[in-house]
Scaffold this motif. Structure first.
Motif, mmCIF file in Angstrom:
data_model
loop_
_atom_site.group_PDB
_atom_site.id
_atom_site.type_symbol
_atom_site.label_atom_id
_atom_site.label_comp_id
_atom_site.label_asym_id
_atom_site.label_seq_id
_atom_site.Cartn_x
_atom_site.Cartn_y
_atom_site.Cartn_z
ATOM 1 N N TYR A 40 -1.280 -2.186 -4.367
ATOM 2 C CA TYR A 40 -0.568 -2.706 -5.538
ATOM 3 C C TYR A 40 -0.167 -4.159 -5.292
ATOM 4 N N PRO A 41 -0.073 -4.950 -6.337
ATOM 5 C CA PRO A 41 0.436 -6.316 -6.167
ATOM 6 C C PRO A 41 1.914 -6.305 -5.823
ATOM 7 N N VAL A 42 2.367 -7.310 -5.089
ATOM 8 C CA VAL A 42 3.774 -7.450 -4.741
ATOM 9 C C VAL A 42 4.443 -8.371 -5.750
ATOM 10 N N ASP A 43 5.554 -7.934 -6.292
ATOM 11 C CA ASP A 43 6.302 -8.733 -7.265
ATOM 12 C C ASP A 43 7.225 -9.690 -6.499
ATOM 13 N N HIS A 44 6.872 -10.970 -6.560
ATOM 14 C CA HIS A 44 7.675 -11.981 -5.853
ATOM 15 C C HIS A 44 8.729 -12.640 -6.739
ATOM 16 N N ALA A 55 0.846 -1.195 0.000
ATOM 17 C CA ALA A 55 0.000 0.000 0.000
ATOM 18 C C ALA A 55 0.879 1.242 0.000
ATOM 19 N N ASP A 56 0.351 2.284 -0.621
ATOM 20 C CA ASP A 56 1.075 3.547 -0.681
ATOM 21 C C ASP A 56 0.062 4.679 -0.647
ATOM 22 N N LEU A 57 0.506 5.826 -0.133
ATOM 23 C CA LEU A 57 -0.344 7.010 -0.106
ATOM 24 C C LEU A 57 -0.064 7.860 -1.334
#
Length: 230
Positions: free
Chosen positions: A225-229, A210-212
């Motif tokens: 946002y999705p996390v790139d694993h 998450a981001d502001l």
């Protein structure tokens, strides 16, 4: 809103059920019937999505009304609320497709959990046109071992595994710009509060980030946002 019909001959119990329902998000009472015949009239006119049904009514047994609903109102679901816990009654209720069975006196936390489970059940069914075996097991059986996912051995209360996966898929389609809780709620057919609960849980287990985002007008908005694993 999920429309609810209360069928209960004791006005004190029906009043408690009414107050309970009014405390839970997403539900609306469309009628209170004191006997089976009144219930049939309400069913014909209002066609509620859910019936809270007592077993013992002045003019018929609640089980008779269960089979009447199954025959003429197939899209109406039933939750039994009764002092009767006899095994034969429970078995016939299950055969009649009753979603849940609550025994009086009912605690609000148990009542609320039943309503939340039902709402999650409807949300889950509305998201898919086709289900695989695992998803069907989770819907039909709802056993603890079937609610285990790759996120945690046991999910927190109020988090449905199928809905959780759906949220991951929704956010995954917006890798560049992300989505707000309100946008996710619209896409999953749920409230912003429900969407945020799932989103924040996914952030806590590092499946989303998450981001502001600070705009020129108004307060900053939280985007996911999705996390790139990889």
């Amino acid at each position: 809103m999920i429309e609810v019909l209360i069928v209960e001959d004791d006005w004190r119990v029906s009043e408690i059920n009414r107050r309970f329902i009014e405390k839970i998000e997403g539900y609306q009472i469309v009628g209170i019937a004191n006997n089976g015949e009144e219930a049939k009239e309400f069913l014909e006119v209002m066609k509620p999505q859910l019936v809270l049904l007592d077993i013992y009514l002045p003019d018929m047994k609640g089980i008779e009304l269960v089979w009447y609903i199954r025959r003429f109102f197939k899209k109406t679901d039933i939750i039994m609320i009764t002092a009767a816990g006899e095994i034969e009654t429970v078995q016939e209720s299950i055969r009649g497709g009753v979603f849940d069975y609550l025994v009086k006196p009912i605690r609000f936390d148990r009542f609320k959990r039943s309503m939340e489970n039902y709402r999650e059940h409807l949300n889950t069914l509305s998201m898919y046109k086709k289900l695989d075996q695992k998803q069907l097991d989770q819907i039909l059986w709802r056993k603890e071992e079937m609610n285990k996912t790759s996120y945690e051995p046991v999910l927190p209360k109020g988090i449905d595994p199928i809905t959780l996966e759906k949220v991951v898929q929704i956010v995954g389609q917006y890798k560049e710009n992300g989505l707000t809780a309100e946008s996710v709620g619209v896409k999953m057919g749920a409230s912003r509060t429900t969407a945020r609960r799932y989103l924040e849980y996914l952030v806590s287990i590092h499946r989303l980030k998450a981001d502001l985002l600070y705009g020129s007008i108004g307060r900053p908005e939280r985007r996911y946002y999705p996390v790139d694993h990889s």
